[in-house]
Scaffold this motif. Sequence first.
Motif, short mmCIF file in Angstrom:
data_model
loop_
_atom_site.label_atom_id
_atom_site.label_comp_id
_atom_site.label_asym_id
_atom_site.label_seq_id
_atom_site.Cartn_x
_atom_site.Cartn_y
_atom_site.Cartn_z
N LYS A 455 0.84 -1.18 0.00
CA LYS A 455 0.00 0.00 0.00
C LYS A 455 0.89 1.25 0.00
N GLU A 456 0.65 2.13 -0.96
CA GLU A 456 1.44 3.35 -1.06
C GLU A 456 0.82 4.45 -0.20
N ASP A 457 1.66 5.33 0.29
CA ASP A 457 1.21 6.50 1.06
C ASP A 457 1.28 7.72 0.14
N ASP A 458 0.11 8.09 -0.43
CA ASP A 458 0.13 9.20 -1.38
C ASP A 458 0.01 10.55 -0.69
N THR A 459 0.11 10.57 0.66
CA THR A 459 0.15 11.85 1.38
C THR A 459 1.57 12.22 1.79
N VAL A 460 2.54 11.38 1.45
CA VAL A 460 3.92 11.62 1.87
C VAL A 460 4.43 12.93 1.26
N LYS A 461 5.21 13.64 2.06
CA LYS A 461 5.76 14.93 1.62
C LYS A 461 7.28 14.94 1.77
N ALA A 462 7.91 15.80 1.00
CA ALA A 462 9.33 16.07 1.20
C ALA A 462 9.46 17.17 2.26
N THR A 463 10.53 17.14 3.01
CA THR A 463 10.81 18.19 3.99
C THR A 463 11.39 19.41 3.29
N TYR A 464 10.78 20.56 3.52
CA TYR A 464 11.28 21.79 2.91
C TYR A 464 12.48 22.31 3.69
N LEU A 465 13.56 22.62 2.97
CA LEU A 465 14.76 23.21 3.57
C LEU A 465 15.07 24.52 2.86
N SER A 466 15.24 25.58 3.62
CA SER A 466 15.62 26.86 3.01
C SER A 466 17.13 27.00 2.93
N ALA A 467 17.84 26.07 3.56
CA ALA A 467 19.31 26.03 3.48
C ALA A 467 19.74 24.58 3.63
N TYR A 468 20.85 24.23 3.02
CA TYR A 468 21.34 22.87 3.11
C TYR A 468 21.67 22.53 4.56
N ASP A 469 21.20 21.38 5.02
CA ASP A 469 21.44 20.91 6.38
C ASP A 469 22.23 19.61 6.33
N PRO A 470 23.50 19.62 6.71
CA PRO A 470 24.33 18.40 6.63
C PRO A 470 23.85 17.28 7.55
N ASN A 471 23.00 17.61 8.53
CA ASN A 471 22.51 16.59 9.46
C ASN A 471 21.23 15.91 8.97
N PHE A 472 20.62 16.44 7.90
CA PHE A 472 19.34 15.90 7.47
C PHE A 472 19.45 14.42 7.10
N TRP A 473 20.53 14.06 6.40
CA TRP A 473 20.69 12.67 5.95
C TRP A 473 21.60 11.85 6.89
N LYS A 474 21.84 12.35 8.08
CA LYS A 474 22.70 11.64 9.01
C LYS A 474 22.16 10.24 9.28
N GLY A 475 23.01 9.24 9.18
CA GLY A 475 22.60 7.86 9.39
C GLY A 475 22.14 7.15 8.14
N HIS A 476 22.05 7.88 7.01
CA HIS A 476 21.64 7.30 5.74
C HIS A 476 22.78 7.42 4.72
N THR A 477 22.90 6.42 3.87
CA THR A 477 23.89 6.45 2.80
C THR A 477 23.26 7.06 1.55
N ILE A 478 23.83 8.17 1.09
CA ILE A 478 23.34 8.84 -0.11
C ILE A 478 24.52 9.26 -0.96
N MET A 479 24.24 9.78 -2.15
CA MET A 479 25.28 10.42 -2.94
C MET A 479 25.52 11.81 -2.35
N GLU A 480 26.77 12.13 -2.08
CA GLU A 480 27.09 13.40 -1.46
C GLU A 480 26.64 14.58 -2.32
N PRO A 481 26.20 15.68 -1.69
CA PRO A 481 25.81 16.86 -2.46
C PRO A 481 27.03 17.58 -3.03
N ASN A 482 26.83 18.30 -4.14
CA ASN A 482 27.93 19.09 -4.69
C ASN A 482 28.03 20.42 -3.95
N GLN A 483 28.99 21.24 -4.35
CA GLN A 483 29.25 22.49 -3.63
C GLN A 483 28.06 23.44 -3.70
#
Length: 493
Positions: A455-483
């Motif tokens: 069952k999909e959750d079609d109410t899911v939202k992305a978190t809005y960030l007005s500035a890059y937060d290096p802690n947002f993805w803490k604990g998750h493996t992602i592709m690093e952001p560029n400069q």
Amino acid sequence: MSKFNLALLFYFFLSLGSLSAQTVTSKLIDAKTQKGIPYATVQYGEHQGVITNEEGRFSFVLDAAQTPDSIFISSMGYQKQGFTLEQLQDSIIAIIPKAIELTGVYLFDKELDVDEIMERVEEGLPTNYNKAPLKQRFFLRQSSFNTLQKMDIEFKKSTIAELDEHLMDSIASIIPRNSTYYTETLGDYYQNGEENKLEIIKAAELYDKSNEGSMEALSDKMEAIFRANVKPDSYLKIKSGIFGEKVPVDSILENEDEASEIQEELKKPEKNYFLGNRKYILSEITDQFFGKSKLDVAKKLNRYEYELLGYSELENQGVYVVGFAPKRGADFKGKLFVNIEDSAIMRMDYENVKALKSIKLLGFSYQELKYFGSTVFSKFDGDKYQLKFMNFTFGRKMGVDRPLKVIEKNKHVKGRRKQNELSLALDVINYNTEKYELVVYDSDPVSKTAFEALKEDDTVKATYLSAYDPNFWKGHTIMEPNQAIREFVVEGE
């Protein structure tokens, strides 16, 4: 409790801390040029790894049970190297380039020419790639860049005092000339033939809300002007050149008769269509190789000329390096890396050689100018190839150079039906670039029963960030952001 027991308890908690997850972060550079190495593979376990970003940066998370003896780094044009975990604690890792192995020695039962290689590629397309239901853990980054190269609104005529030349000038000034939008998504993507489902684990959006707010403020202002000046039984006729369309005022202004229906709709869980949009993007880019996409290199071999450039290695497999160029009106050039053993395309680098689409009609123009990138396939732990990594960029240009009239008419008024008119001339040119980077970390089979039960959750939202937060993805493996992403910040917030 005795001091001895307290000491044991303290030691126990210290031990728990030492077993917690560890994040490894570094940057991979070319030892000769000192430049970052983009999209290299960093493998820290069997079928576990990350891809460096376009600057060579990478990061991954090791859980308490993981103590890899060696971490291997590989990239086309470089010798595969192993590093200890301690070595990767350095902020910069340099590796030495080598000449691409175009003259490597390989043993063949029968040496093939390029036409025979491509015939085997075509024969293997139906069987070399996975078609069974899959669950794939992925990270997707979409970077959108919008440039309004021209925005001229020439005021011609208005019979509504508020809709004057000054307002038109303010409209032209309020629309942002440059805007940037980043969205990052970590999730599980399920595929079953043409069906797909998506579970989003975490997502973020970085953009300037004031751009969106300025358009909302403008819309509110225009609505107020129409409310004050348009008769209840009127309709609007919007004309651009020889074209015209009737638009009921109720379709622009809120209809009071629908108020109760709107209130009921507001009680339902909010759908922001983020899930549907991400599913559409994933479907488009994962099906790029096989589906009805612009990229036809693997599907219409007769439209291209091929040249055997030599041999190399990819994921410890010998590969033919095959160059391709268009013939018969084809659109792309690039390289294919074809597995010597099974004739599967393991990697494809491509770029368009001409505009993919160019339309000019009655003052409207649309051009697809850029389409380039790389696609990599891997077997993971199965016997069929699956998408492992993709990056590509799509650039398009859109323009409007036409007159525009908005006419209020009312059939219940005696005499002339025309009540008011706004007449403008528009000259707008907009350039949009979309860049996609997709990494697949794990790929596992999933039963049709489990797929159908999801069952999909079609109410899911992305978190809005007005500035890059290096802690947002803490604990998750992602592709690093560029400069640019790391430095993103909305002024005034």
